[in-house]
Design an enzyme around this catalytic site. Structure first.
Site, mmCIF file in Angstrom:
data_model
loop_
_atom_site.group_PDB
_atom_site.id
_atom_site.type_symbol
_atom_site.label_atom_id
_atom_site.label_comp_id
_atom_site.label_asym_id
_atom_site.label_seq_id
_atom_site.Cartn_x
_atom_site.Cartn_y
_atom_site.Cartn_z
ATOM 1 N NE ARG A 255 -4.241 -1.542 0.146
ATOM 2 C CZ ARG A 255 -4.344 -2.646 -0.579
ATOM 3 N NH1 ARG A 255 -3.321 -3.000 -1.365
ATOM 4 N NH2 ARG A 255 -5.415 -3.394 -0.521
ATOM 5 C CD GLU A 284 -3.173 3.661 -5.235
ATOM 6 O OE1 GLU A 284 -4.193 3.005 -5.520
ATOM 7 O OE2 GLU A 284 -2.157 3.146 -4.756
ATOM 8 C CG HIS A 303 -3.334 -0.199 -6.826
ATOM 9 N ND1 HIS A 303 -3.717 0.433 -5.655
ATOM 10 C CD2 HIS A 303 -3.282 -1.530 -6.517
ATOM 11 C CE1 HIS A 303 -3.876 -0.466 -4.694
ATOM 12 N NE2 HIS A 303 -3.624 -1.661 -5.199
#
Length: 342
Positions: A255, A284, A303
């Site tokens: 993360r 993000e 991601h």
């Protein structure tokens, strides 16, 4: 709802399950009544279904406790456990389990791909390709690769992903360090066949969190694979980057908030570390204004390391095994420990 369901144990599924797996789930026990409601919100599901639901398999459809008084177990579609600590059921006694293990194969391959690309100079090849030319010396110096064999790989967080990274890296002759807090190094979560390191025998050395900086100083590659908890948030700070080799590569597939992004940016700009592979970020999507976009010593992906066409099947397989165990009264795989935070 089927009237015969009142004498059965109701399983509500809002995750995606293909037809073959629907049949397999129905065959687990004749005492189960399974309601398939893919992508349904809480409001889309009739009140009587919530009232009878004992088991829920979902990504994010969580009822209020009074809506589902008989709910005993929630299987999360995700490998992360954030949903167990947020939302209406966070303070309940309901058992939460995750899909931990679902990402091991694809993220393991992602990590190996990026390490090989980094040490075999693929970014430089691409830079010269865009120029439509090759250097005069045919690139002997700047294209000279480094081999993975003999390098030290530090896996920070030895869960299902870290264990598969270790299995693949070991085949390349790498030395493995692993952060593992438990004395028992075996994998007690769900395991797919021939994936990972079930017995925990692959690392050359295990270390605990108080040896973190020392282990960083020995590492050529550092793979961040810890869950995000209050303990791990910001664990990669200025001190951590200062402890790393100047030639080290950081790979973060955990993360974004495990890293202090400003400290990471400074470490990369000042070449305290050689480079980074980043699939996750503090914000993000990463804002276009981020200086990370301008750095040549950074690989970035949006991601996506966890993407795989096999996700639904693997997540359902984990749920199916847990459902078999639940019916038999056995311990479930991947139970969330709310004290540990994952």
């Amino acid at each position: 709802m089927n009237n015969t369901s009142t004498s059965k144990r109701t399983v509500l599924i809002t995750a995606h399950v293909d037809e073959e797996w629907k049949k397999r789930l129905q065959e687990i026990s004749p005492d189960l009544h399974i309601e398939f409601r893919p992508d349904a919100s809480v409001e889309d599901i009739p009140a009587d279904v919530w009232q009878e639901a004992e088991v829920l398999f979902t990504l994010g459809s969580f009822p209020q406790p009074e809506q589902a008084p008989g709910l005993r177990w929630v299987q999360l579609y995700s490998a992360g456990a954030n949903q167990a600590f947020e939302g209406p059921l966070a303070k309940s006694d309901i058992i939460f389990t995750t899909a931990s293990g679902v990402h091991a194969v694809n993220i393991g391959e992602y990590v190996l791909t990026t390490m090989l690309a980094w040490f075999h100079r693929f970014p430089r090849f691409l830079e010269w390709k865009q120029k439509a030319e090759w250097p005069e010396d045919a690139g002997r110096e700047q294209f000279m690769p480094e081999e993975l064999r003999g390098k030290t790989l530090n896996i920070v967080g030895y869960g299902s992903i870290g264990r598969e990274v270790a299995r693949l890296a070991k085949a390349f002759g790498m030395r493995i360090l692993a952060l593992e807090q438990r004395e028992d190094h075996g994998d007690h979560g769900f395991r797919f066949p021939d994936v990972g390191d079930p017995e925990g025998t692959l690392p050359d050395h295990y270390y605990k969190i108080d040896q973190f900086h020392q282990a960083l100083g020995e590492s050529d590659v550092v793979v961040v694979a810890v869950p995000l908890t209050p303990t791990t948030r910001g664990m990669f700070d200025k001190q951590a980057f200062a402890a790393m080799k100047k030639t080290a590569l950081l790979v973060n597939i955990a993360r974004g908030d495990v890293c202090d992004e400003q400290a990471l940016l400074q470490a990369l700009q000042e070449q305290q570390i050689a480079g980074a592979v980043l699939d996750v970020f503090n914000a993000e999507p990463l804002p276009a204004s981020s200086p990370l976009f301008t750095l040549s010593n950074v690989f970035m992906t949006p991601h996506i390391s966890g993407l795989t066409p096999h996700y639904d099947e693997r997540a359902t397989q984990i749920f199916a095994e847990n459902l078999r165990r639940y019916v038999k009264g056995e311990e479930l795989y991947n139970s969330v420990d709310k004290k540990r935070g994952y």
